[in-house]
Design an enzyme around this catalytic site. Structure first.
Site, PDB file in Angstrom:
ATOM      1  N   TYR A  23       0.808  -1.220   0.000  1.00  0.00           N
ATOM      2  CA  TYR A  23       0.000   0.000   0.000  1.00  0.00           C
ATOM      3  C   TYR A  23       0.846   1.277   0.000  1.00  0.00           C
ATOM      4  O   TYR A  23       0.365   2.349  -0.333  1.00  0.00           O
ATOM      5  CB  TYR A  23      -0.990   0.023   1.170  1.00  0.00           C
ATOM      6  CG  TYR A  23      -0.343   0.132   2.535  1.00  0.00           C
ATOM      7  CD1 TYR A  23      -0.063   1.369   3.102  1.00  0.00           C
ATOM      8  CD2 TYR A  23      -0.010  -1.013   3.258  1.00  0.00           C
ATOM      9  CE1 TYR A  23       0.535   1.475   4.343  1.00  0.00           C
ATOM     10  CE2 TYR A  23       0.586  -0.923   4.502  1.00  0.00           C
ATOM     11  CZ  TYR A  23       0.851   0.323   5.047  1.00  0.00           C
ATOM     12  OH  TYR A  23       1.443   0.412   6.279  1.00  0.00           O
ATOM     13  N   ARG A  24       2.113   1.166   0.338  1.00  0.00           N
ATOM     14  CA  ARG A  24       2.986   2.342   0.358  1.00  0.00           C
ATOM     15  C   ARG A  24       3.511   2.660  -1.041  1.00  0.00           C
ATOM     16  O   ARG A  24       3.398   1.849  -1.953  1.00  0.00           O
ATOM     17  CB  ARG A  24       4.148   2.120   1.311  1.00  0.00           C
ATOM     18  CG  ARG A  24       3.693   2.072   2.750  1.00  0.00           C
ATOM     19  CD  ARG A  24       4.842   2.159   3.708  1.00  0.00           C
ATOM     20  NE  ARG A  24       4.315   2.277   5.055  1.00  0.00           N
ATOM     21  CZ  ARG A  24       4.801   1.636   6.095  1.00  0.00           C
ATOM     22  NH1 ARG A  24       5.841   0.834   5.957  1.00  0.00           N
ATOM     23  NH2 ARG A  24       4.269   1.805   7.285  1.00  0.00           N
TER      24      ARG A  24
END
EC number: 3.1.15.-
Length: 184
Positions: free
Chosen positions: A129-130
């Protein structure tokens, strides 16, 4: 060939515009680097066929750039749709990086991620998700240290854009991060 959860996935998409609700992906490329930004492998560079109705809605800037770099012709001749391009890209990534271990890396990757979520959701899900967004560093440098501004060629082909992003981050890394001395 070694799968490694520390490897980084760099991606770039070329699109017919910036609105993921109406515009489409016309090219995708990926590159794998190690954490020191050394290129390990280049993924497939795929022009994605789109119907003429999606090509004609491109704005003047996109039309000019993608005619000049030959992408529109490649798109019109391509045998790949979004699904096939997504599958081929994931097949490549699985050789190098486990699912959801690499942040999405590149320039303005939030924009690419919107298009991936809409048209290539399995690929979007492959990323952690980063993100490592070189554009963020560039914007900060332009505001706080303008003398270190890095100029890019901006030919707007997916693979060339990735290479420029890696070079750009390496530049910022050497100038700003490699000089920091710290202890744990």
């Amino acid at each position: 060939m070694t799968i490694n959860n520390e490897n980084l996935i760099w991606i770039d998409l070329e699109m017919t515009g910036l609105n993921s609700e109406i515009h489409r992906i016309i090219e995708i490329a990926t590159v794998i680097t190690d954490t020191k930004l050394n290129i390990i492998s280049e993924g497939p560079v795929i022009a994605i066929h789109q119907k003429e109705e999606h090509i004609v809605i491109m704005d003047e800037w996109n039309t000019k750039i993608h005619k000049k770099n030959g992408l529109i012709k490649r798109v019109q001749k391509s045998i790949y749709n979004e699904s096939k391009a997504e599958s081929k890209t994931i097949f490549f990534l699985k050789k190098w990086v486990p699912i959801q271990s690499s942040p999405i890396c590149g320039n303005s990757v939030y924009q690419d991620r919107k298009f991936l979520a809409r048209y290539m959701p399995n690929l979007e899900n492959y990323f952690h998700y980063r993100c490592i967004d070189v554009s963020t560093i560039k914007e900060l440098v332009n505001r706080w240290c303008p003398s270190f501004k890095k100029i890019k060629k901006q030919n707007h082909t997916a693979l060339e854009d990735i290479h420029e992003s890696i070079i750009e981050l390496n530049f910022y890394k050497k100038i700003f991060f490699d000089t920091i001395k710290y202890s744990k």
